[in-house]
Design a protein around this motif. Structure first.
Motif, PDB file in Angstrom:
ATOM      1  N   LYS A 268      -4.934   7.290  -9.676  1.00  0.00           N
ATOM      2  CA  LYS A 268      -6.063   6.503  -9.193  1.00  0.00           C
ATOM      3  C   LYS A 268      -5.630   5.411  -8.221  1.00  0.00           C
ATOM      4  CE  LYS A 268      -8.241   6.905 -13.778  1.00  0.00           C
ATOM      5  NZ  LYS A 268      -8.712   6.123 -14.949  1.00  0.00           N
ATOM      6  N   VAL A 269      -4.337   5.076  -8.254  1.00  0.00           N
ATOM      7  CA  VAL A 269      -3.845   3.925  -7.496  1.00  0.00           C
ATOM      8  C   VAL A 269      -3.409   4.358  -6.102  1.00  0.00           C
ATOM      9  CG1 VAL A 269      -2.143   2.053  -7.457  1.00  0.00           C
ATOM     10  CG2 VAL A 269      -3.081   2.839  -9.644  1.00  0.00           C
ATOM     11  N   LYS A 270      -3.805   3.574  -5.101  1.00  0.00           N
ATOM     12  CA  LYS A 270      -3.466   3.868  -3.709  1.00  0.00           C
ATOM     13  C   LYS A 270      -2.889   2.615  -3.045  1.00  0.00           C
ATOM     14  CE  LYS A 270      -5.361   8.034  -3.807  1.00  0.00           C
ATOM     15  NZ  LYS A 270      -5.664   8.037  -5.244  1.00  0.00           N
ATOM     16  N   ILE A 271      -2.068   2.832  -2.022  1.00  0.00           N
ATOM     17  CA  ILE A 271      -1.567   1.706  -1.217  1.00  0.00           C
ATOM     18  C   ILE A 271      -2.760   0.961  -0.625  1.00  0.00           C
ATOM     19  CG2 ILE A 271      -0.223   1.035   0.814  1.00  0.00           C
ATOM     20  CD1 ILE A 271       1.531   2.013  -1.406  1.00  0.00           C
ATOM     21  N   GLY A 272      -2.757  -0.351  -0.752  1.00  0.00           N
ATOM     22  CA  GLY A 272      -3.847  -1.159  -0.220  1.00  0.00           C
ATOM     23  C   GLY A 272      -4.889  -1.548  -1.244  1.00  0.00           C
ATOM     24  N   ASN A 273      -4.832  -0.951  -2.459  1.00  0.00           N
ATOM     25  CA  ASN A 273      -5.794  -1.331  -3.504  1.00  0.00           C
ATOM     26  C   ASN A 273      -5.724  -2.829  -3.784  1.00  0.00           C
ATOM     27  OD1 ASN A 273      -5.557   1.664  -5.609  1.00  0.00           O
ATOM     28  ND2 ASN A 273      -6.938   1.177  -3.935  1.00  0.00           N
ATOM     29  N   GLU A 274      -6.905  -3.444  -3.921  1.00  0.00           N
ATOM     30  CA  GLU A 274      -6.960  -4.862  -4.287  1.00  0.00           C
ATOM     31  C   GLU A 274      -6.503  -5.042  -5.731  1.00  0.00           C
ATOM     32  OE1 GLU A 274     -10.492  -7.867  -5.512  1.00  0.00           O
ATOM     33  OE2 GLU A 274     -10.709  -6.979  -3.505  1.00  0.00           O
ATOM     34  N   GLU A 338     -11.447   1.752  -7.254  1.00  0.00           N
ATOM     35  CA  GLU A 338     -12.596   2.300  -6.519  1.00  0.00           C
ATOM     36  C   GLU A 338     -13.713   1.268  -6.487  1.00  0.00           C
ATOM     37  OE1 GLU A 338     -15.350   6.371  -6.341  1.00  0.00           O
ATOM     38  OE2 GLU A 338     -13.829   6.116  -7.917  1.00  0.00           O
ATOM     39  N   VAL A 339     -14.386   1.166  -5.369  1.00  0.00           N
ATOM     40  CA  VAL A 339     -15.509   0.243  -5.207  1.00  0.00           C
ATOM     41  C   VAL A 339     -16.696   1.032  -4.644  1.00  0.00           C
ATOM     42  CG1 VAL A 339     -16.369  -1.838  -4.083  1.00  0.00           C
ATOM     43  CG2 VAL A 339     -13.970  -1.703  -4.785  1.00  0.00           C
ATOM     44  N   LYS A 340     -17.851   0.867  -5.281  1.00  0.00           N
ATOM     45  CA  LYS A 340     -19.063   1.508  -4.769  1.00  0.00           C
ATOM     46  C   LYS A 340     -20.135   0.442  -4.564  1.00  0.00           C
ATOM     47  CE  LYS A 340     -18.569   6.226  -6.478  1.00  0.00           C
ATOM     48  NZ  LYS A 340     -19.233   7.330  -7.223  1.00  0.00           N
ATOM     49  N   LYS A 341     -20.801   0.523  -3.426  1.00  0.00           N
ATOM     50  CA  LYS A 341     -21.877  -0.409  -3.109  1.00  0.00           C
ATOM     51  C   LYS A 341     -23.202   0.344  -3.077  1.00  0.00           C
ATOM     52  CE  LYS A 341     -18.840  -3.276  -0.222  1.00  0.00           C
ATOM     53  NZ  LYS A 341     -18.622  -3.840   1.133  1.00  0.00           N
ATOM     54  N   ASP A 342     -24.279  -0.398  -3.358  1.00  0.00           N
ATOM     55  CA  ASP A 342     -25.631   0.158  -3.295  1.00  0.00           C
ATOM     56  C   ASP A 342     -25.752   1.424  -4.139  1.00  0.00           C
ATOM     57  OD1 ASP A 342     -28.280   0.023  -2.443  1.00  0.00           O
ATOM     58  OD2 ASP A 342     -27.923   1.443  -0.798  1.00  0.00           O
TER      59      ASP A 342
END
Length: 412
Positions: A268-274, A338-342
């Motif tokens: 689940k982890v990627k380079i750049g994840n906050e 992961e981030v989801k909006k709306d």
């Protein structure tokens, strides 16, 4: 028989009373603390773990020679500058050798200066002294050789030791011959080759002095960078060999975190994840970082409970002001994967398992209706709903075991 009949009459009355009360309650409605209208919002999915603060600019200071440590100048936590002395080693023998090398330089210079005065008494005396000294060395080597032969014949020493004695004798013999030749040359007048010889002796002595000076410098260990002593790896009075690691020095103003993520979650982890960083060492603050490195392979790590786990090291760069951080701190982290909006979201307390499915209670026409949903990503307090609900529908936030299908719902 009368008692038995009375029992069944009382039981029937109780059942009727309970049923009546339940019916009244169902008709009057269950009072609930909270309902909410389903709406769209933002949700973040994350992995929780711990991480350790470390300097990303750190170097190890090594000992370049063998010997005994006589003094340690720095300890863990001390601030140091590049070039500061961290420790010193015993250099008594080297200092004596340095004095001898300097003496040889001065002697050769004096001899060179004297070559311009032909047949001077001073030069002859110097040459004669060299002959006398060589004679003493030769006689000693001769005696040692004779003794060595006797000891070898008796089996008291090895062949190598006998060979060493023979070599020393031959060297002393050659030196005596050379000293005698030089004396005769001086008596006859100093030729050019003698001057050249003295100049060569000076050069050789200077090379020897410089070599010894470098060896003396190696008896000290210097800080390779500006920073703070993170680890002290040696002890005073210890005997060490060349290449021994002595100190770990790091820049405490340039920090990063290292975490070990379970191999089951690392996909689940990627380079750049906050990454959100918190914990007791930094009080109520939350520091924001990001994933900058993910190790190519997992390693075995034993947890505090003694469980052997496969974990993957990841590096976290600190983006915010990190003045509260110190190397060695253990902190809590949330890696935002992961981030989801709306997207449609509901409180996590509103979702419950029913017959193997995720469900919520929807308030439909004032009654509680069980609705099966399909969950998406989850955060600390929210769950994404992919199927089963529409914006504007009202649901129960914290349904309890008293809520039944079809029960009227009244909000407080």
């Amino acid at each position: 028989m009368k008692r038995k009949k009375l029992f069944w009459i009382v039981t029937s009355m109780i059942v009727c009373t309970v049923s009546a009360l339940a019916y009244v309650k169902l008709q009057n409605g269950q009072t609930v603390d909270t309902t909410t209208v389903v709406s769209k919002g933002k949700i973040k999915q994350y992995i929780e773990d711990t991480a350790t603060v470390q300097s990303n600019k750190k170097q190890t200071a090594y000992i370049d020679t063998s010997g005994k440590i006589t003094s340690i100048k720095a300890n863990v936590g001390d601030a140091v500058k590049k070039g500061d002395i961290l420790l010193t080693m015993d250099k008594g023998d080297l200092e004596l050798k340095l004095q001898d090398a300097n003496a040889k330089i001065e002697a050769a210079k004096a001899q060179l200066q004297g070559t311009d005065i032909a047949n001077s008494v001073n030069k002859i005396e110097i040459a004669q002294a060299a002959v006398d000294q060589s004679k003493v060395t030769y006689d000693a080597a001769s005696r040692n050789l004779n003794n060595a032969k006797t000891l070898y014949d008796s089996g008291s020493i090895s062949k190598q030791e006998l060979n060493n004695a023979e070599d020393a004798y031959k060297t002393a013999e050659a030196a005596l011959k050379s000293a005698n030749f030089q004396l005769e040359d001086i008596k006859d007048g100093t030729p050019d080759y003698v001057r050249n010889q003295y100049e060569s002796q000076i050069k050789q002595a200077v090379i020897l002095r410089d070599t010894i000076t470098r060896e003396i410098e190696k008896q000290q260990v210097f800080s390779p960078v500006d920073g703070v002593i993170l680890e002290k790896l040696i002890d005073e009075n210890a005997s060490v060999t060349a290449g021994t690691a002595a100190f770990l020095v790091g820049d405490t103003k340039s920090l990063e975190l290292e975490a070990n993520i379970l191999s089951d979650d690392i996909y689940k982890v990627k380079i750049g994840n906050e990454v959100q960083v918190s914990g007791k060492p930094i009080g109520n603050s939350t520091i924001i970082g990001k994933i900058t490195k993910i190790a190519p392979e997992a390693k075995n790590i034993t947890s505090s409970l003694g469980v052997n786990q496969k974990r993957v090291p990841v590096t976290i760069e600190i983006k915010d002001e990190a003045g509260l951080l110190k190397p060695g701190y253990d902190l809590d982290i949330k890696v935002i994967t992961e981030v989801k909006k709306d997207t449609l979201v509901v409180p996590d307390t509103s979702v419950f398992d029913y017959k193997g499915s995720s469900c919520v209670f929807v308030v439909d026409s004032g009654k509680a209706v069980t609705r099966q949903i399909k969950k998406g990503i989850e955060s600390e307090k929210l769950i994404e709903v992919i199927e089963g609900l529409k914006p504007g529908e009202r649901i129960l936030v914290k349904p309890d075991n008293n809520i039944k299908e079809g029960m009227k719902i009244r909000s407080k």
